[in-house]
Design a protein around this motif. Structure first.
Motif, PDB file in Angstrom:
ATOM      1  N   GLY A 108       0.755  11.363  10.415  1.00 23.02           N
ATOM      2  CA  GLY A 108       1.279  12.040  11.595  1.00 23.02           C
ATOM      3  C   GLY A 108       1.436  11.088  12.772  1.00 23.02           C
ATOM      4  O   GLY A 108       2.437  11.130  13.494  1.00 23.02           O
ATOM      5  N   LEU A 109       0.454  10.205  12.953  1.00 29.61           N
ATOM      6  CA  LEU A 109       0.532   9.255  14.059  1.00 29.61           C
ATOM      7  C   LEU A 109       1.619   8.214  13.839  1.00 29.61           C
ATOM      8  O   LEU A 109       2.299   7.789  14.775  1.00 29.61           O
ATOM      9  CB  LEU A 109      -0.820   8.539  14.217  1.00 29.61           C
ATOM     10  N   ALA A 110       1.762   7.795  12.570  1.00 33.25           N
ATOM     11  CA  ALA A 110       2.680   6.691  12.285  1.00 33.25           C
ATOM     12  C   ALA A 110       4.125   7.115  12.479  1.00 33.25           C
ATOM     13  O   ALA A 110       4.952   6.336  12.940  1.00 33.25           O
ATOM     14  CB  ALA A 110       2.464   6.184  10.859  1.00 33.25           C
ATOM     15  N   GLY A 111       4.452   8.356  12.130  1.00 36.36           N
ATOM     16  CA  GLY A 111       5.865   8.742  12.120  1.00 36.36           C
ATOM     17  C   GLY A 111       6.521   8.193  10.860  1.00 36.36           C
ATOM     18  O   GLY A 111       5.854   7.970   9.847  1.00 36.36           O
ATOM     19  N   GLY A 112       7.812   7.933  10.938  1.00 38.53           N
ATOM     20  CA  GLY A 112       8.531   7.476   9.744  1.00 38.53           C
ATOM     21  C   GLY A 112       8.791   8.646   8.822  1.00 38.53           C
ATOM     22  O   GLY A 112       8.419   9.790   9.105  1.00 38.53           O
ATOM     23  N   SER A 113       9.441   8.389   7.699  1.00 35.88           N
ATOM     24  CA  SER A 113       9.713   9.474   6.757  1.00 35.88           C
ATOM     25  C   SER A 113       8.900   9.252   5.487  1.00 35.88           C
ATOM     26  O   SER A 113       8.899   8.173   4.896  1.00 35.88           O
ATOM     27  CB  SER A 113      11.207   9.556   6.437  1.00 35.88           C
ATOM     28  N   ARG A 114       8.180  10.262   5.148  1.00 36.07           N
ATOM     29  CA  ARG A 114       7.281  10.211   4.005  1.00 36.07           C
ATOM     30  C   ARG A 114       8.065   9.923   2.722  1.00 36.07           C
ATOM     31  O   ARG A 114       9.093  10.537   2.464  1.00 36.07           O
ATOM     32  CB  ARG A 114       6.590  11.577   3.899  1.00 36.07           C
ATOM     33  N   LEU A 115       7.536   8.982   1.941  1.00 31.39           N
ATOM     34  CA  LEU A 115       8.171   8.683   0.652  1.00 31.39           C
ATOM     35  C   LEU A 115       7.500   9.503  -0.432  1.00 31.39           C
ATOM     36  O   LEU A 115       6.280   9.674  -0.425  1.00 31.39           O
ATOM     37  CB  LEU A 115       8.039   7.192   0.333  1.00 31.39           C
ATOM     38  N   GLU A 116       8.303   9.984  -1.358  1.00 30.49           N
ATOM     39  CA  GLU A 116       7.757  10.843  -2.404  1.00 30.49           C
ATOM     40  C   GLU A 116       6.757  10.085  -3.255  1.00 30.49           C
ATOM     41  O   GLU A 116       5.612  10.458  -3.425  1.00 30.49           O
ATOM     42  CB  GLU A 116       8.897  11.382  -3.289  1.00 30.49           C
ATOM     43  N   ARG A 117       7.234   8.972  -3.797  1.00 35.04           N
ATOM     44  CA  ARG A 117       6.446   8.167  -4.703  1.00 35.04           C
ATOM     45  C   ARG A 117       5.313   7.491  -3.917  1.00 35.04           C
ATOM     46  O   ARG A 117       5.554   6.960  -2.827  1.00 35.04           O
ATOM     47  CB  ARG A 117       7.367   7.096  -5.262  1.00 35.04           C
ATOM     48  N   GLU A 118       4.141   7.465  -4.453  1.00 36.15           N
ATOM     49  CA  GLU A 118       3.080   6.697  -3.821  1.00 36.15           C
ATOM     50  C   GLU A 118       3.292   5.218  -4.138  1.00 36.15           C
ATOM     51  O   GLU A 118       3.029   4.754  -5.238  1.00 36.15           O
ATOM     52  CB  GLU A 118       1.698   7.149  -4.321  1.00 36.15           C
ATOM     53  N   ALA A 119       3.826   4.524  -3.158  1.00 30.00           N
ATOM     54  CA  ALA A 119       4.262   3.151  -3.404  1.00 30.00           C
ATOM     55  C   ALA A 119       3.089   2.193  -3.585  1.00 30.00           C
ATOM     56  O   ALA A 119       3.255   1.096  -4.085  1.00 30.00           O
ATOM     57  CB  ALA A 119       5.148   2.683  -2.253  1.00 30.00           C
ATOM     58  N   GLY A 120       1.915   2.613  -3.175  1.00 29.63           N
ATOM     59  CA  GLY A 120       0.809   1.665  -3.152  1.00 29.63           C
ATOM     60  C   GLY A 120       0.003   1.580  -4.426  1.00 29.63           C
ATOM     61  O   GLY A 120      -0.866   0.737  -4.559  1.00 29.63           O
ATOM     62  N   GLY A 121       0.287   2.448  -5.366  1.00 27.34           N
ATOM     63  CA  GLY A 121      -0.561   2.591  -6.529  1.00 27.34           C
ATOM     64  C   GLY A 121      -0.847   1.301  -7.284  1.00 27.34           C
ATOM     65  O   GLY A 121      -1.999   0.950  -7.494  1.00 27.34           O
ATOM     66  N   ARG A 122       0.196   0.581  -7.640  1.00 26.82           N
ATOM     67  CA  ARG A 122      -0.016  -0.606  -8.455  1.00 26.82           C
ATOM     68  C   ARG A 122       0.020  -1.875  -7.629  1.00 26.82           C
ATOM     69  O   ARG A 122       0.179  -2.973  -8.155  1.00 26.82           O
ATOM     70  CB  ARG A 122       1.069  -0.653  -9.537  1.00 26.82           C
ATOM     71  N   TRP A 123      -0.142  -1.687  -6.335  1.00 25.51           N
ATOM     72  CA  TRP A 123       0.054  -2.824  -5.462  1.00 25.51           C
ATOM     73  C   TRP A 123      -0.958  -3.931  -5.717  1.00 25.51           C
ATOM     74  O   TRP A 123      -0.600  -5.105  -5.794  1.00 25.51           O
ATOM     75  CB  TRP A 123      -0.051  -2.358  -4.002  1.00 25.51           C
ATOM     76  N   ARG A 124      -2.234  -3.555  -5.863  1.00 22.67           N
ATOM     77  CA  ARG A 124      -3.242  -4.607  -5.985  1.00 22.67           C
ATOM     78  C   ARG A 124      -3.005  -5.460  -7.229  1.00 22.67           C
ATOM     79  O   ARG A 124      -3.102  -6.681  -7.187  1.00 22.67           O
ATOM     80  CB  ARG A 124      -4.657  -4.022  -6.021  1.00 22.67           C
ATOM     81  N   GLU A 125      -2.696  -4.774  -8.325  1.00 21.32           N
ATOM     82  CA  GLU A 125      -2.434  -5.492  -9.574  1.00 21.32           C
ATOM     83  C   GLU A 125      -1.295  -6.511  -9.390  1.00 21.32           C
ATOM     84  O   GLU A 125      -1.417  -7.675  -9.761  1.00 21.32           O
ATOM     85  CB  GLU A 125      -2.023  -4.450 -10.620  1.00 21.32           C
ATOM     86  N   ALA A 126      -0.211  -6.044  -8.793  1.00 23.29           N
ATOM     87  CA  ALA A 126       0.929  -6.934  -8.558  1.00 23.29           C
ATOM     88  C   ALA A 126       0.548  -8.042  -7.588  1.00 23.29           C
ATOM     89  O   ALA A 126       0.943  -9.205  -7.759  1.00 23.29           O
ATOM     90  CB  ALA A 126       2.106  -6.133  -8.015  1.00 23.29           C
ATOM     91  N   PHE A 127      -0.246  -7.681  -6.614  1.00 24.38           N
ATOM     92  CA  PHE A 127      -0.671  -8.643  -5.586  1.00 24.38           C
ATOM     93  C   PHE A 127      -1.471  -9.781  -6.211  1.00 24.38           C
ATOM     94  O   PHE A 127      -1.248 -10.958  -5.922  1.00 24.38           O
ATOM     95  CB  PHE A 127      -1.511  -7.870  -4.555  1.00 24.38           C
ATOM     96  N   LEU A 128      -2.389  -9.409  -7.115  1.00 20.35           N
ATOM     97  CA  LEU A 128      -3.238 -10.426  -7.733  1.00 20.35           C
ATOM     98  C   LEU A 128      -2.463 -11.255  -8.759  1.00 20.35           C
ATOM     99  O   LEU A 128      -2.916 -12.322  -9.163  1.00 20.35           O
ATOM    100  CB  LEU A 128      -4.471  -9.773  -8.377  1.00 20.35           C
ATOM    101  N   ARG A 129      -1.304 -10.752  -9.178  1.00 22.20           N
ATOM    102  CA  ARG A 129      -0.496 -11.515 -10.130  1.00 22.20           C
ATOM    103  C   ARG A 129       0.437 -12.495  -9.424  1.00 22.20           C
ATOM    104  O   ARG A 129       1.030 -13.372 -10.058  1.00 22.20           O
ATOM    105  CB  ARG A 129       0.306 -10.540 -10.997  1.00 22.20           C
ATOM    106  N   LEU A 130       0.553 -12.354  -8.102  1.00 27.70           N
ATOM    107  CA  LEU A 130       1.518 -13.195  -7.379  1.00 27.70           C
ATOM    108  C   LEU A 130       1.307 -14.700  -7.550  1.00 27.70           C
ATOM    109  O   LEU A 130       2.284 -15.441  -7.614  1.00 27.70           O
ATOM    110  CB  LEU A 130       1.537 -12.822  -5.887  1.00 27.70           C
ATOM    111  N   PRO A 131       0.070 -15.186  -7.635  1.00 23.86           N
ATOM    112  CA  PRO A 131      -0.063 -16.635  -7.830  1.00 23.86           C
ATOM    113  C   PRO A 131       0.643 -17.128  -9.101  1.00 23.86           C
ATOM    114  O   PRO A 131       1.157 -18.249  -9.138  1.00 23.86           O
ATOM    115  CB  PRO A 131      -1.578 -16.842  -7.919  1.00 23.86           C
TER     116      PRO A 131
END
Lengths: 512, 512
Positions: A350-373
């Motif tokens: 509510g504070l951030a504003g913007g338009s809510r995305l349906e898909r939870e974009a953050g779910g696999r983020w850590r896995e992808a993040f740790l694979r970046l190297p």
């Protein structure tokens, strides 16, 4: 046959590790589309290493912990930044240590430091070797008879767990996955996931003030250090385990960020926690990165402390699979045990504003993040330049800093793809993180890098930022650190170093 | 006629200030009931002060900022701890400064330090003079020609406000109420309310790592320092305004807790905030203090960060009007802007357990809390001893530390009323705060105090605590600090001090 446990000579992690075949294919397709004129031929890592003989012999009492095998020395010669990977693929290890030491315990570390001080041998502490700022490269100058890389790999255990206080005493050489495995046996977790997680260590995190899992609130590892044990050249330092204190300047903070220049961290009491039982996550889109940044500012200035609060610019949203490239994406997550974090998430959205995305974009983020190297390894192996620049700055200065840094990078690397995310956010400012991928100038990669690095660093400092939010100073950032830090503070630190390391053998060349 | 703006010679605050008549009556009734054998005659503050002439003359260039009026010197001779009040009522000012300096700006501070270094005059920085650990008493030893108390009262302004980043640049001599008034003009607040709030300063808070408003999370003022400006004997230090950084050991943290021994803090960028719009508060009762402590542990280990989280033992609940003395009382409060903190309060109450109290016990707590120094003044004036002892310790050690400290205080002062509260709480441990009131031994108050202080301090250290969570080290805690801090860390700090204060004139005798 490659030994799967053996670290690569060039690249990230161990031999045999890397992107899966399909991931590599996808990456290559993306790179071909982005850089149609680049040859994109994969370089092979060097097959063998030849190094000059060690300049000093192993002394009698240390033979058992010192190794001088050339491959071992080469693996300890470089970190994992762009110029490190370039040189490693070329087979260039200009500052390879003369020996690599594997102390089995604190007494070994102390004996090693005694010998080093007496013989004027530089000691370069080495955790996982993931420095991107030259922190583990034994480029110690001409004032030393030799250089030894002190690898803490054998100090890899969780020694004690205090389940009541949620704290664990952990040896400095413990790597991320091993730490989590050992803590999981007690139902606990440290939840510190720098991108280097797989191949970095507790001691390295503390020595470099690593940035961890939490995007707001307690971001740096400093916040989780309850007590420390450090072997200096004059003897051990042990700080008292305390949840907090007001007795004098904080002793732990003297060693957080000391980068091996004051002593060798051998173990630490860390503040751990129960694995969170509940999580509430969501994503929202913003027309521009700066509009998203305003949303982040509202969240943190209201006092909310989401565990995840990562704002990706449209490019980064696209390349990370969190968006279609048309909008900035804010990934928000709260985690908790014992209560439901969903209302907090709703408040933050509510504070951030913007338009809510349906898909939870953050779910696999850590896995992808740790694979970046591994991704960076592929990018560099295919003849492209890649680098990251990061800082922290006040909210009032952020828009102009962001504009200047973006322009600077575009000017310095016109063919580059530049993206940005807010990696961390504080009530008084964000920590933006820039990633650059560009065609490299074959044969002149290091010069090209140096120019780009200098231009970016100048822009960060001129814009009111810090030279590093969580990559440390090492040798790469030193000239900018010397301009950022007050001269008299540097004098005070040098005086502290002379006191703790009178012979000046501890990681000479970093920081000071 | 007393000047209402003139600080009292003995007691808290300015002449004319104190408890209202009815508050004094109530207090006296309570004291008579508790200590029926005590005479409880109110001592009068000394009518006049005689001091030896200053040992050095005001140099030509500093005449305008130095004062040598005996009363002025006496007011700067002592802090506000028990032995200070006792001596002040006796008219004993054994270490009165030779002069009191009132610099009008940073240049005055620098000129004063130059002169002091050249003439071997000790400089004792003085904010509000509220130290309870001898931090402002010019007890500097025999190595100095004279001592000057450096009062920062004329540096009392908010110089700049960055509303976007929620930060304000504030001069070091700004007292709590003035700070809040100046920030309120911008709709902002610092929300840092040590008990000394009315008569302590921003610079003093930072120099002593003061504990503030928030009972969990960001408790110490350290967390709110975005940047600092310090005048050292070798010149100014200015750290960069940054929300966070990973560049080397934290420079601000070197000065947080430096107690005037490294330099004189002249101004600081502070992290401020909007006045919170919403508050949710409640209280719960527990059969025992330790049962309540378990409730607090569950709250903070779940990751909740209530602004108020104060557990009062039955005695403290009674004396503070929060309970009837039959149970421990936990006062919980969340505050927020932009979202409703009520669900967080419900979560915290659910985790804590205990039985919910109807009345919100915390409502007038702050007001009463800030009035306590006037209560202590009355208690001491009436010939009773009062003192506080505070620490922080891990949860696992807390029960045995609490038992030992309680027994120690009961043994050392058998007639005393001893109470305890958890003033702050962290995921790995609480900060218990003990208050003692006892009949004093007339004429031997200082010896009685010293014995009690020593016994309590030994128990705190033996129990694994710190010698101070938020009262600083000063001169009173030094011998325990020297045992708590690692010897090599003290060596490093001494080396830093030699670097920044080569003549050793800055607050000699504190910390190091």
């Amino acid at each position: 046959v490659e030994d799967p446990r053996r670290p690569k000579l060039a690249g990230w992690g161990n031999e045999g590790d890397g992107l899966p075949a399909d991931g590599r294919e996808t990456l290559l397709r993306t790179l071909r589309a982005a850089f149609p004129d680049a040859p994109l031929r994969r370089a092979e890592p060097p097959r063998r290493v030849e190094l000059p003989a060690p300049r000093v012999d192993s002394p009698h009492g240390l033979v058992e912990i010192l190794r001088a095998d050339p491959r071992e020395r080469a693996v300890h010669a470089l970190g994992k930044g762009y110029p490190d990977l370039v040189r490693a693929f070329r087979g260039e290890f200009p500052h390879a240590p003369d020996h690599v030491a594997y102390p089995a315990d604190e007494a070994d570390v102390a004996r090693l430091l005694d010998w080093a001080a007496a013989e004027r041998v530089a000691i370069v502490p080495f955790g996982g070797g993931s420095s991107v700022v030259g922190g583990v490269e034994p480029d110690v100058g001409d004032g030393y008879r030799a250089a030894v890389s002190l690898d803490l790999a054998r100090l890899g255990r969780v020694l004690e767990v205090d389940e009541v206080s949620r704290a664990a005493r952990v040896q400095a050489g413990t790597r991320g996955p091993s730490l989590e495995r050992q803590l999981a046996a007690h139902g606990l977790t440290f939840r510190h996931y720098p991108q280097s997680f797989e191949h970095s260590t507790v001691g390295g995190w503390i020595a470099t003030r690593s940035g961890g899992h939490f995007a707001t609130g307690r971001t740096h590892v400093d916040e989780f250090v309850e007590g420390l044990r450090v072997v200096t050249a004059r003897g051990p330092v042990e700080t008292r385990r305390l949840p907090a204190s007001g007795a004098g300047p904080d002793a732990n903070r003297l060693f957080c960020g000391s980068e091996g220049a004051l002593g060798v961290i051998v173990d630490a009491w860390l503040r751990v926690q129960k694995r969170p039982e509940r999580r509430a996550a969501a994503a929202a889109a913003f027309p521009t990165f700066l509009a998203g940044a305003e949303g982040v500012r509202r969240i943190v200035q209201a006092g909310l402390q989401p565990a995840a609060c990562r704002l990706l610019d449209p490019v980064e949203a696209l390349t990370s699979g969190s968006g279609d490239g048309s909008a900035a994406v804010l990934v928000l997550g709260f985690e908790a045990s014992g209560f439901d974090p969903a209302p907090l998430l709703a408040d933050a959205l509510g504070l951030a504003g913007g338009s809510r995305l349906e898909r939870e974009a953050g779910g696999r983020w850590r896995e992808a993040f740790l694979r970046l190297p591994y991704v960076y390894e592929e990018i560099v192996a295919h003849g492209l330049l890649t680098g990251t620049f990061e800082t922290a700055v006040t909210w009032s200065r952020f828009p102009s800093l962001h504009g200047d840094v973006s322009r600077t990078l575009a000017d310095a690397a016109p063919d580059a793809i530049v993206s940005c995310r807010l990696a961390y956010a504080y009530p008084d400012g964000p920590a933006p993180y820039y990633t650059v991928v560009a065609p490299a100038r074959a044969g002149a990669e290091l010069e090209q890098w140096r120019d780009l690095k200098a231009a970016a660093s100048e822009a960060l400092l001129a814009g009111g930022g810090t030279i590093t939010h969580h990559h440390a100073v090492g040798r790469e950032h030193r000239s900018w650190y010397e301009r950022e830090a007050p001269p008299l503070v540097l004098d005070a630190l040098r005086a502290a170093k002379r006191e703790l390391d009178p012979a000046g053998v501890l990681n000479p060349g970093v920081l000071l």
